[in-house]
Motif scaffolding. Structure first.
Motif, PDB file in Angstrom:
ATOM      1  N   UNK A  31       0.894  -1.247  -0.048  1.00  0.00           N
ATOM      2  CA  UNK A  31      -0.106   0.099  -0.068  1.00  0.00           C
ATOM      3  C   UNK A  31       0.879   1.350   0.087  1.00  0.00           C
ATOM      4  N   UNK A  32       2.085   1.189   0.555  1.00  0.00           N
ATOM      5  CA  UNK A  32       2.784   2.330   0.643  1.00  0.00           C
ATOM      6  C   UNK A  32       3.533   2.759  -0.556  1.00  0.00           C
ATOM      7  N   UNK A  33       3.875   1.792  -1.340  1.00  0.00           N
ATOM      8  CA  UNK A  33       4.456   1.916  -2.569  1.00  0.00           C
ATOM      9  C   UNK A  33       3.235   2.289  -3.735  1.00  0.00           C
ATOM     10  N   UNK A  34       2.176   1.609  -3.272  1.00  0.00           N
ATOM     11  CA  UNK A  34       1.054   2.104  -4.349  1.00  0.00           C
ATOM     12  C   UNK A  34       0.734   3.563  -4.157  1.00  0.00           C
ATOM     13  N   UNK A  35       0.732   4.198  -2.795  1.00  0.00           N
ATOM     14  CA  UNK A  35       0.630   5.489  -2.798  1.00  0.00           C
ATOM     15  C   UNK A  35       1.751   6.391  -3.375  1.00  0.00           C
ATOM     16  N   UNK A  36       2.996   5.882  -3.326  1.00  0.00           N
ATOM     17  CA  UNK A  36       4.194   6.499  -4.069  1.00  0.00           C
ATOM     18  C   UNK A  36       3.842   6.671  -5.475  1.00  0.00           C
ATOM     19  N   UNK A  37       3.338   5.414  -6.236  1.00  0.00           N
ATOM     20  CA  UNK A  37       3.183   5.463  -7.483  1.00  0.00           C
ATOM     21  C   UNK A  37       1.815   6.303  -7.886  1.00  0.00           C
ATOM     22  N   UNK A  38       0.791   6.768  -7.192  1.00  0.00           N
ATOM     23  CA  UNK A  38      -0.240   7.601  -7.879  1.00  0.00           C
ATOM     24  C   UNK A  38       0.516   8.904  -8.365  1.00  0.00           C
ATOM     25  N   UNK A  39       1.179   9.651  -7.435  1.00  0.00           N
ATOM     26  CA  UNK A  39       1.719  10.917  -7.604  1.00  0.00           C
ATOM     27  C   UNK A  39       2.646  10.891  -9.105  1.00  0.00           C
ATOM     28  N   UNK A  40       3.664   9.754  -8.984  1.00  0.00           N
ATOM     29  CA  UNK A  40       4.525   9.762 -10.061  1.00  0.00           C
ATOM     30  C   UNK A  40       3.763   9.370 -11.377  1.00  0.00           C
ATOM     31  N   UNK A  41       2.755   8.420 -11.410  1.00  0.00           N
ATOM     32  CA  UNK A  41       1.926   8.161 -12.645  1.00  0.00           C
ATOM     33  C   UNK A  41       1.403   9.322 -13.142  1.00  0.00           C
ATOM     34  N   UNK A  42       0.800  10.137 -12.242  1.00  0.00           N
ATOM     35  CA  UNK A  42       0.145  11.325 -12.800  1.00  0.00           C
ATOM     36  C   UNK A  42       0.995  12.312 -13.293  1.00  0.00           C
TER      37      UNK A  42
END
Length: 318
Positions: free
Chosen positions: A235-246
């Motif tokens: 979940x932590x790395x999923x949260x990181x990925x949201x901002x990076x992907x956008x």
């Protein structure tokens, strides 16, 4: 890589975990209580609460974009006297004005929320899923499985991020799913390496030995007994990925690889730049889109910061 080693692959500013954190006794999320613990953390951490609030606002805007947008974002508008409604300043009829082609900027801003969130959330799920599976397999089975998967992560970590995404979208087509695939392919190694280190620790615990003695299969031990213990890291790395992907989606769209039939914040910035909106003083064209990108990326950082402190309570004292 030595047993138990943690390598944080995204830098400190983008949510890298501190060295040795995965083995730390300060990991404060018990299996099955991650959501409840995070909600409790929100009450104590105003920054994480702000991040969640920003996410909720954009999600609501994205869900209600069809009702909030007064015009079709691609519709060419005309004034009452029949002239093209081009480059109109902000006003009652057009809250952010219009583009040089007579399109309503506010409608584009609202509708642009949908593809940005789709890319961010889809990439988060993909990163968390792939990183978790690879980390579980590498950490539990070890041997040649670990060697192959970890060498693969090393290769992917060496690829240049934005050029790789541009090449993928150029070859496969400027579609949102291709952008998501490219982002997921480059971000999962960071999660995989940290989860692998955690699995190396969990696989030596007594509850795993007890499950093995009772006759549980290796796959059952892996996915039923060990996997729940690493889901907070997913979940932590999923949260990181949201901002990076956008951010990547906006960058690719700004460079012209985002697809002309999809209105997003990145395509808005690209259109404003190509039309020299800055030179003409049309700040309402590009500033709102840029601000939305900044807010969503900031929200991802704030949420992941709060969740990271939940996993590693000792960070609160640093």
């Amino acid at each position: 890589m030595a047993e138990g080693e943690v390598v944080a692959g995204v830098g400190a500013g983008s949510g890298a975990l501190p060295a040795g954190a995965a083995q730390s006794k300060g990991v404060g999320v018990a299996r099955g209580g991650a959501l409840h613990a995070f909600l409790q953390q929100l009450r104590r951490d105003p920054y994480a609460l702000v991040g969640v609030g920003i996410y909720l606002v954009f999600i609501l805007v994205g869900l209600g974009a069809g009702w909030l947008a007064p015009y079709d974002p691609m519709e060419i508008l005309f004034t009452e006297d029949g002239n093209l409604a081009a480059s109109l300043p902000p006003g009652a009829g057009h809250w952010l004005g219009t583009t040089n082609l007579g399109r309503d900027i506010f409608s584009q801003l609202v509708m642009g929320t949908q593809p940005s969130l789709v890319v961010g959330l889809s990439a988060a799920v993909a990163v968390a899923t792939i990183g978790t599976l690879v980390g579980l397999l590498a950490g539990y089975f070890g041997g040649w499985v670990d060697q192959v998967l970890m060498r693969l992560t090393d290769i992917i970590l060496g690829l240049p991020f934005l050029p790789f995404v541009i090449v993928v979208t150029a070859l496969l087509g400027p579609e949102l799913r291709n952008i998501v695939a490219a982002v997921a392919l480059l971000l999962w190694p960071n999660a995989a390496r940290v989860i692998r280190a955690q699995v190396l620790t969990l696989s030596q615990r007594q509850f795993v030995e007890a499950a093995r003695v009772t006759g549980a299969s290796e796959w059952r031990i892996l996915f039923v007994h060990i996997a729940p213990g690493v889901l907070p890291f997913s979940a932590l790395y999923g949260a990181f990925a949201v901002g990076w992907a956008i951010l990547v989606q906006a960058s690719v769209s700004f460079l012209g690889f985002g697809g002309g039939d999809v209105i997003s914040w990145g395509t808005m910035l690209q259109d404003a730049y190509a039309s020299q909106a800055l030179d003409r003083g049309q700040y309402a064209w590009f500033l709102p889109a840029g601000l939305c990108i900044v807010l969503v990326v900031l929200a991802g950082f704030l949420v992941s910061r709060g969740y990271e402190e939940l996993l590693f309570p000792r960070l609160r004292d640093e």
